[in-house]
Design an enzyme around this catalytic site. Structure first.
Site, PDB file in Angstrom:
ATOM      1  N   CYS A   1       0.628  -1.323   0.373  1.00  0.00           N
ATOM      2  CA  CYS A   1       0.202  -0.111  -0.217  1.00  0.00           C
ATOM      3  C   CYS A   1       1.246   1.221   0.202  1.00  0.00           C
ATOM      4  O   CYS A   1       1.482   1.220   1.167  1.00  0.00           O
ATOM      5  CB  CYS A   1      -1.100  -0.190   1.268  1.00  0.00           C
ATOM      6  SG  CYS A   1      -1.434   1.677   1.644  1.00  0.00           S
TER       7      CYS A   1
ATOM      8  N   CYS B   1      -0.064   3.846   2.154  1.00  0.00           N
ATOM      9  CA  CYS B   1       0.322   3.911   3.587  1.00  0.00           C
ATOM     10  C   CYS B   1       1.347   4.084   3.798  1.00  0.00           C
ATOM     11  O   CYS B   1       1.508   5.195   4.552  1.00  0.00           O
ATOM     12  CB  CYS B   1      -0.420   2.546   4.286  1.00  0.00           C
ATOM     13  SG  CYS B   1      -2.042   1.745   3.408  1.00  0.00           S
ATOM     14  N   ASP B   2       1.913   3.643   3.122  1.00  0.00           N
ATOM     15  CA  ASP B   2       2.891   3.862   3.660  1.00  0.00           C
ATOM     16  C   ASP B   2       4.619   4.346   2.452  1.00  0.00           C
ATOM     17  O   ASP B   2       5.751   4.413   3.082  1.00  0.00           O
ATOM     18  CB  ASP B   2       3.827   2.606   3.437  1.00  0.00           C
ATOM     19  CG  ASP B   2       3.456   1.448   3.695  1.00  0.00           C
ATOM     20  OD1 ASP B   2       2.799   1.503   5.520  1.00  0.00           O
ATOM     21  OD2 ASP B   2       2.844   0.369   3.968  1.00  0.00           O
TER      22      ASP B   2
END
Ligand code: NDP
Length: 310
Positions: A134, A137-138
């Site tokens: 992701c 997300c990261d």
């Protein structure tokens, strides 16, 4: 065994929780088996900017907390465990959580989908320490360092572009020499100065110092050459798998494994069992569309129960 519920909802993402809000407000006193990852995929995201009603954006986990509070307010009951077995062959339907048996007149399935991985040993070892599925997300953890992303679909394109905001260089590794992604997204990626596309390239291994990722080993399936590439982040974007394993043999799935629902409804092939959200949607896969089908599932379940009573 506990009493037979009117409705059991399996899964706790936007679809399941919207179904819970609607079912609870229809006095069906829903019981939700949330799974161990309460809140679903959005809890692994940061900013959500496209969920209507939040003009300044909202953090994924916060949004899901709000969904849960709203479902709770109208009397939804929760169990944060995974379903281990189901029997939908006769009504009332049976659902097990380990040894604990639950039964329900209707079931709403909203177990979502999960990111696919390549299946490499080191992919697991370095998950969260250089490996991610992701970018949203990261991605921000990879400022000014080189990263690579595996995949040639729209997700890979979208995530590659997102990663250019942080990384010094983004390598897109694709196993063929043509992208599956839409032309416009593919062109954006190919024309981006920070992106280098590596065609016919397979990721063979992820190498690190035991703690963090340092490089990847690659194989070019056209030239048959092996090579290595220094990267600190490896993003896997090779699609998603619907979470249907526990329903195998009980419900019809489509050609790509998603639960089949009658067009325009959430009805599965078993009357009284409904499916909503990503587990039955291989196309839109958005929080808002999942929530929309969650509402439909609760209304479909309510109608089914009404018909059973008459
Ligand atoms: P896709 O299935 O479309 O693409 C997966 C990609 O990963 C393909 O290029 C595939 O290669 C590659 N792949 C699959 N398995 C492996 C493997 N084992 N090793 C290496 N590569 C592999 O998934 P997406 O998640 O990209 O998209 C899913 C759906 O969501 C699509 O319909 C897409 O259009 C949509 N979507 C739309 C967006 C938008 O419109 N903004 C954003 C994101 C997704 P190959 O091509 O060789 O099969």
């Amino acid at each position: 065994m506990s009493k037979t519920e009117k409705v059991i909802i399996v899964g706790s993402g936007p679809a399941g929780l919207t179904a819970a809000i609607y079912a609870a407000r229809a006095n069906l006193s829903p019981f939700m088996i949330q799974g161990e990852e309460v809140g679903g995929q959005l809890t692994t995201t940061t900013d959500v900017e496209n969920f209507p009603g939040f003009p300044d954006g909202v953090m994924g986990p916060e949004l899901m907390d709000l969904f849960i509070k709203q479902a709770e307010r109208f009397g939804t009951r929760f169990l944060s465990k995974n379903v281990t077995k189901v029997d939908f062959s006769t009504a009332p339907f049976k659902i097990w959580v380990d040894e604990e048996e639950h039964s329900a007149e209707t079931v709403i399935i909203s177990t979502g989908a999960s990111a696919k991985y390549l299946g490499l040993e080191n992919e697991k070892k370095y998950l969260g320490r250089g490996v991610s599925a992701c970018a949203t997300c990261d991605g921000a953890f990879y400022r000014d360092v080189p990263v690579c992303i595996v995949g040639g679909g729209d997700t890979a394109m979208e995530e590659a572009l997102f990663l250019t905001r942080f990384a010094s260089q983004v390598y897109v590794l694709h196993r063929r020499e043509e992208f599956r992604a839409s032309k416009i997204m593919a062109e954006r990626v190919m024309n981006h100065p920070k992106v280098k596309v590596m065609w016919n390239t397979e990721l063979k291994d992820i190498l690190g110092d035991g703690k963090l990722v340092k490089k990847v080993s690659l194989y070019n399936n056209k030239t048959k050459e092996d090579s290595e590439l220094e990267v600190e982040g490896v993003f896997i974007a090779i699609g998603h798998k619907p979470n249907t394993d526990v329903f195998e043999g009980q419900l019809k799935t489509n050609s790509v494994g998603y639960l089949e629902t009658e067009p325009g409804t959430t009805r599965t092939n078993v009357p009284g069992v409904f499916a909503c959200g990503d587990v039955q949607d291989d196309h839109y896969r958005q929080a808002i569309t999942a929530a929309g089908t969650g509402c439909m599932a609760a209304m479909d379940a309510e109608k089914y129960l009404e018909a059973q009573e008459n």
